[in-house]
Each structure stands twice: as structure tokens, then as C-alpha cells.
Design an enzyme around this catalytic site. Structure first.
Site, mmCIF file in Angstrom:
data_model
loop_
_atom_site.group_PDB
_atom_site.id
_atom_site.type_symbol
_atom_site.label_atom_id
_atom_site.label_comp_id
_atom_site.label_asym_id
_atom_site.label_seq_id
_atom_site.Cartn_x
_atom_site.Cartn_y
_atom_site.Cartn_z
ATOM 1 N N HIS A 143 79.517 1.909 13.300
ATOM 2 C CA HIS A 143 78.394 1.019 13.031
ATOM 3 C C HIS A 143 77.181 1.854 12.642
ATOM 4 C CE1 HIS A 143 80.146 -2.593 15.122
ATOM 5 N NE2 HIS A 143 80.819 -1.649 15.762
ATOM 6 N N HIS B 85 86.087 2.189 13.051
ATOM 7 C CA HIS B 85 84.871 1.820 12.326
ATOM 8 C C HIS B 85 83.638 2.364 13.018
ATOM 9 C CE1 HIS B 85 85.772 -1.467 15.172
ATOM 10 N NE2 HIS B 85 84.483 -1.770 15.200
ATOM 11 N N ASP C 115 78.166 -5.829 8.270
ATOM 12 C CA ASP C 115 78.667 -6.608 9.412
ATOM 13 C C ASP C 115 78.178 -8.044 9.233
ATOM 14 O OD1 ASP C 115 78.957 -7.737 12.099
ATOM 15 O OD2 ASP C 115 79.213 -5.676 12.784
ATOM 16 N N ILE C 116 79.076 -9.032 9.375
ATOM 17 C CA ILE C 116 78.651 -10.433 9.171
ATOM 18 C C ILE C 116 77.915 -10.986 10.387
ATOM 19 C CG2 ILE C 116 80.334 -11.064 7.386
ATOM 20 C CD1 ILE C 116 81.946 -12.465 9.638
#
Ligand code: ZN
Length: 135
Positions: A98, A96, A32-33
Site C-alpha cells: 500500500h 501487495h 485502492d477502491i
């Protein structure tokens, strides 16, 4: 199946660069950016699907099996107190999961999280390397 307007499909296709930590025929994972903590990873099915709950059993199992594999690698590489998993389905309409290294619970961790801002690509690249080595 890809959706030409989907950011995650573009990441899978390499059209948008990412800090990839895992890829097989069905599943893709990248950092994750805007991480909650160092090592915050997103695990996604390659086939464009809005919600994880819409995946068939086989695809769902493949994603969750990579989630488990990556959480072990994240744990080895970064040695957090816990490795958490979060699923909410907002932000990007491509399923998605996390995987987040945690020193304290999600609620506490999110209090100090500032989404957005500058992306430290050098730091992300180093973190990706550590996780890949631990896989
Ligand atoms: Zn997509």
C-alpha cells in the site's frame, strides 16, 4: 503465473477493471477502491505470490523500485504531508504494497477510515490521471 481464483490476477489480466496507474513487464499498480486517503495505491508483482517475503530478490527489488517511483508521483500529484507505505498481507492473498498519502500517521488515519461503501469511480479516474501525469 496467475491464479484463476485471485482477484488481483484478474485485475492484471483486465478481467476485472481497475484504475491502473502503472504497468511494466513485472509490476502492476492501481488505486485502492476503498482508499484511506485520495491516491491510495496498491503495487503488486504480476506473478501470483502469496506474500511479498516469498519473492526472489530480483522480483522484490522490482516491486519496491515501483513503490518508490509511485510514492514520488503521489507526492507530486497530491502533496500530502507524507507518503506512507504499508504491508500486511491480509485481504487478498497476492502480495501487495500500500502506498498511502497521509496528513497524519497511519494509526490516526485509520480511525476515520470506513472500508467498503460506494466506490466513486469518477473520482478514482481523476486521481489516477493526476498520478500518471506526475510519473
Ligand atoms: Zn494473484
Amino acid at each position: 503465473m496467475t491464479d484463476k481464483t485471485c482477484v488481483f490476477c484478474k485485475i492484471i489480466d483486465g478481467e476485472i477493471p481497475s484504475h491502473k496507474v502503472y504497468e511494466d513487464d513485472d509490476v502492476f499498480a492501481f488505486l485502492d477502491i476503498s482508499p484511506i486517503n485520495e491516491g491510495h495505491t496498491l503495487v503488486i508483482p504480476k506473478s501470483h505470490t502469496d506474500s511479498l517475503w516469498d519473492l526472489d530478490e530480483d522480483s522484490y527489488s522490482k516491486v519496491m523500485s515501483v513503490v518508490k517511483k509511485l510514492s514520488a508521483a503521489v507526492n507530486t500529484a497530491l502533496q500530502p504531508a507524507r507518503v506512507g507505505m504499508n504491508l500486511e498481507g491480509f485481504d487478498v492473498a497476492h502480495a501487495h504494497v500500500h502506498v498511502v498519502p497521509l496528513q497524519k500517521g497511519f494509526k490516526e488515519s485509520l480511525k476515520t477510515h470506513q472500508p467498503g461503501g460506494d466506490v466513486d469511480h469518477d473520482a478514482l479516474a481523476k486521481t489516477a490521471e493526476k498520478i500518471i501525469l506526475a510519473l
